[in-house]
Design a protein around this motif. Sequence first.
Motif, PDB file in Angstrom:
ATOM      1  N   GLY A  21     -14.752   2.656 -17.041  1.00 16.54           N
ATOM      2  CA  GLY A  21     -13.971   3.497 -17.945  1.00 16.54           C
ATOM      3  C   GLY A  21     -12.547   3.685 -17.445  1.00 16.54           C
ATOM      4  O   GLY A  21     -12.146   3.157 -16.403  1.00 16.54           O
ATOM      5  N   THR A  22     -11.807   4.471 -18.179  1.00 16.76           N
ATOM      6  CA  THR A  22     -10.392   4.678 -17.852  1.00 16.76           C
ATOM      7  C   THR A  22     -10.207   5.321 -16.491  1.00 16.76           C
ATOM      8  O   THR A  22      -9.341   4.926 -15.719  1.00 16.76           O
ATOM      9  N   SER A  23     -11.025   6.310 -16.181  1.00 17.11           N
ATOM     10  CA  SER A  23     -10.865   6.990 -14.891  1.00 17.11           C
ATOM     11  C   SER A  23     -11.191   6.064 -13.723  1.00 17.11           C
ATOM     12  O   SER A  23     -10.629   6.221 -12.634  1.00 17.11           O
ATOM     13  N   GLY A  24     -12.057   5.096 -13.923  1.00 17.74           N
ATOM     14  CA  GLY A  24     -12.387   4.151 -12.864  1.00 17.74           C
ATOM     15  C   GLY A  24     -11.301   3.131 -12.606  1.00 17.74           C
ATOM     16  O   GLY A  24     -11.233   2.537 -11.531  1.00 17.74           O
ATOM     17  N   ALA A  25     -10.444   2.905 -13.587  1.00 17.14           N
ATOM     18  CA  ALA A  25      -9.369   1.926 -13.433  1.00 17.14           C
ATOM     19  C   ALA A  25      -8.143   2.511 -12.742  1.00 17.14           C
ATOM     20  O   ALA A  25      -7.287   1.765 -12.270  1.00 17.14           O
ATOM     21  N   ILE A  26      -8.055   3.815 -12.661  1.00 14.43           N
ATOM     22  CA  ILE A  26      -6.868   4.465 -12.093  1.00 14.43           C
ATOM     23  C   ILE A  26      -6.649   4.082 -10.634  1.00 14.43           C
ATOM     24  O   ILE A  26      -5.526   3.846 -10.203  1.00 14.43           O
ATOM     25  N   GLY A  27      -7.708   4.001  -9.844  1.00 13.01           N
ATOM     26  CA  GLY A  27      -7.569   3.644  -8.427  1.00 13.01           C
ATOM     27  C   GLY A  27      -6.955   2.270  -8.237  1.00 13.01           C
ATOM     28  O   GLY A  27      -6.074   2.079  -7.397  1.00 13.01           O
ATOM     29  N   GLY A  28      -7.409   1.295  -9.014  1.00 13.37           N
ATOM     30  CA  GLY A  28      -6.843  -0.047  -8.932  1.00 13.37           C
ATOM     31  C   GLY A  28      -5.393  -0.082  -9.367  1.00 13.37           C
ATOM     32  O   GLY A  28      -4.566  -0.768  -8.764  1.00 13.37           O
ATOM     33  N   ILE A  29      -5.088   0.658 -10.418  1.00 14.83           N
ATOM     34  CA  ILE A  29      -3.704   0.712 -10.900  1.00 14.83           C
ATOM     35  C   ILE A  29      -2.790   1.312  -9.845  1.00 14.83           C
ATOM     36  O   ILE A  29      -1.699   0.791  -9.574  1.00 14.83           O
ATOM     37  N   LEU A  30      -3.237   2.394  -9.213  1.00 18.02           N
ATOM     38  CA  LEU A  30      -2.428   3.017  -8.156  1.00 18.02           C
ATOM     39  C   LEU A  30      -2.270   2.092  -6.952  1.00 18.02           C
ATOM     40  O   LEU A  30      -1.197   2.030  -6.339  1.00 18.02           O
ATOM     41  N   GLY A  31      -3.327   1.351  -6.609  1.00 18.61           N
ATOM     42  CA  GLY A  31      -3.242   0.407  -5.494  1.00 18.61           C
ATOM     43  C   GLY A  31      -2.259  -0.718  -5.771  1.00 18.61           C
ATOM     44  O   GLY A  31      -1.478  -1.105  -4.900  1.00 18.61           O
ATOM     45  N   ILE A  32      -2.285  -1.236  -6.989  1.00 17.00           N
ATOM     46  CA  ILE A  32      -1.348  -2.297  -7.366  1.00 17.00           C
ATOM     47  C   ILE A  32       0.079  -1.771  -7.355  1.00 17.00           C
ATOM     48  O   ILE A  32       0.999  -2.439  -6.861  1.00 17.00           O
ATOM     49  N   ALA A  33       0.270  -0.558  -7.875  1.00 13.89           N
ATOM     50  CA  ALA A  33       1.608   0.039  -7.888  1.00 13.89           C
ATOM     51  C   ALA A  33       2.115   0.278  -6.466  1.00 13.89           C
ATOM     52  O   ALA A  33       3.292   0.018  -6.164  1.00 13.89           O
ATOM     53  N   PHE A  34       1.240   0.749  -5.572  1.00 15.67           N
ATOM     54  CA  PHE A  34       1.643   0.987  -4.190  1.00 15.67           C
ATOM     55  C   PHE A  34       2.010  -0.317  -3.492  1.00 15.67           C
ATOM     56  O   PHE A  34       3.012  -0.386  -2.773  1.00 15.67           O
ATOM     57  N   GLY A  35       1.212  -1.364  -3.710  1.00 18.39           N
ATOM     58  CA  GLY A  35       1.519  -2.667  -3.120  1.00 18.39           C
ATOM     59  C   GLY A  35       2.836  -3.228  -3.626  1.00 18.39           C
ATOM     60  O   GLY A  35       3.625  -3.791  -2.860  1.00 18.39           O
ATOM     61  N   THR A  36       3.091  -3.058  -4.916  1.00 17.17           N
ATOM     62  CA  THR A  36       4.360  -3.508  -5.490  1.00 17.17           C
ATOM     63  C   THR A  36       5.525  -2.740  -4.893  1.00 17.17           C
ATOM     64  O   THR A  36       6.584  -3.307  -4.608  1.00 17.17           O
ATOM     65  N   PHE A  37       5.329  -1.442  -4.684  1.00 12.33           N
ATOM     66  CA  PHE A  37       6.361  -0.611  -4.071  1.00 12.33           C
ATOM     67  C   PHE A  37       6.666  -1.068  -2.647  1.00 12.33           C
ATOM     68  O   PHE A  37       7.834  -1.136  -2.241  1.00 12.33           O
ATOM     69  N   ILE A  38       5.642  -1.425  -1.888  1.00 12.96           N
ATOM     70  CA  ILE A  38       5.838  -1.908  -0.515  1.00 12.96           C
ATOM     71  C   ILE A  38       6.629  -3.217  -0.519  1.00 12.96           C
ATOM     72  O   ILE A  38       7.570  -3.399   0.260  1.00 12.96           O
ATOM     73  N   VAL A  39       6.251  -4.149  -1.399  1.00 15.86           N
ATOM     74  CA  VAL A  39       6.959  -5.434  -1.475  1.00 15.86           C
ATOM     75  C   VAL A  39       8.418  -5.214  -1.887  1.00 15.86           C
ATOM     76  O   VAL A  39       9.327  -5.833  -1.329  1.00 15.86           O
ATOM     77  N   ALA A  40       8.648  -4.315  -2.829  1.00 23.96           N
ATOM     78  CA  ALA A  40      10.017  -4.020  -3.248  1.00 23.96           C
ATOM     79  C   ALA A  40      10.813  -3.398  -2.113  1.00 23.96           C
ATOM     80  O   ALA A  40      11.994  -3.699  -1.918  1.00 23.96           O
ATOM     81  N   GLY A  41      10.167  -2.532  -1.340  1.00 26.29           N
ATOM     82  CA  GLY A  41      10.855  -1.921  -0.197  1.00 26.29           C
ATOM     83  C   GLY A  41      11.220  -2.930   0.875  1.00 26.29           C
ATOM     84  O   GLY A  41      12.308  -2.887   1.448  1.00 26.29           O
ATOM     85  N   VAL A  42      10.307  -3.870   1.138  1.00 29.21           N
ATOM     86  CA  VAL A  42      10.593  -4.928   2.115  1.00 29.21           C
ATOM     87  C   VAL A  42      11.765  -5.781   1.632  1.00 29.21           C
ATOM     88  O   VAL A  42      12.662  -6.131   2.405  1.00 29.21           O
ATOM     89  N   SER A  43      11.787  -6.085   0.349  1.00 31.03           N
ATOM     90  CA  SER A  43      12.880  -6.894  -0.200  1.00 31.03           C
ATOM     91  C   SER A  43      14.201  -6.134  -0.188  1.00 31.03           C
ATOM     92  O   SER A  43      15.245  -6.697   0.137  1.00 31.03           O
TER      93      SER A  43
END
Length: 101
Positions: free
Chosen positions: A33-55
């Motif tokens: 369900g929607t609430s179960g997908a939130i963790g993955g979405i936050l993980g992807i967003a955090f990983g993207t933020f880390i890559v953007a910070g490194v760049s």
Amino acid sequence: MESYILFFIIAVATILSPGPGVILTLTNAIRYGTSGAIGGILGIAFGTFIVAGVSATSLGVILATSAVAFSIMKYIGARRPNKSKPALEVRKTESFSLLRA
């Protein structure tokens, strides 16, 4: 001109194809369900933020030119402080009564 056409074709194909983040989000949303997908979405967003910070901080250039810095980052990334039990635990039993007919 050939390079631009090839670039355009590859760019369009890349944009139109779903990436692993989309597949993960859809799979989690279907299963949990929607609430179960939130963790993955936050993980992807955090990983993207880390890559953007490194760049943004030019750390990528340092890692690309320095073998020592790259090795340190590999060690930090590979180190996973997890003190929980293993995911798969094999238990030995003295009785095999379940296997007997």
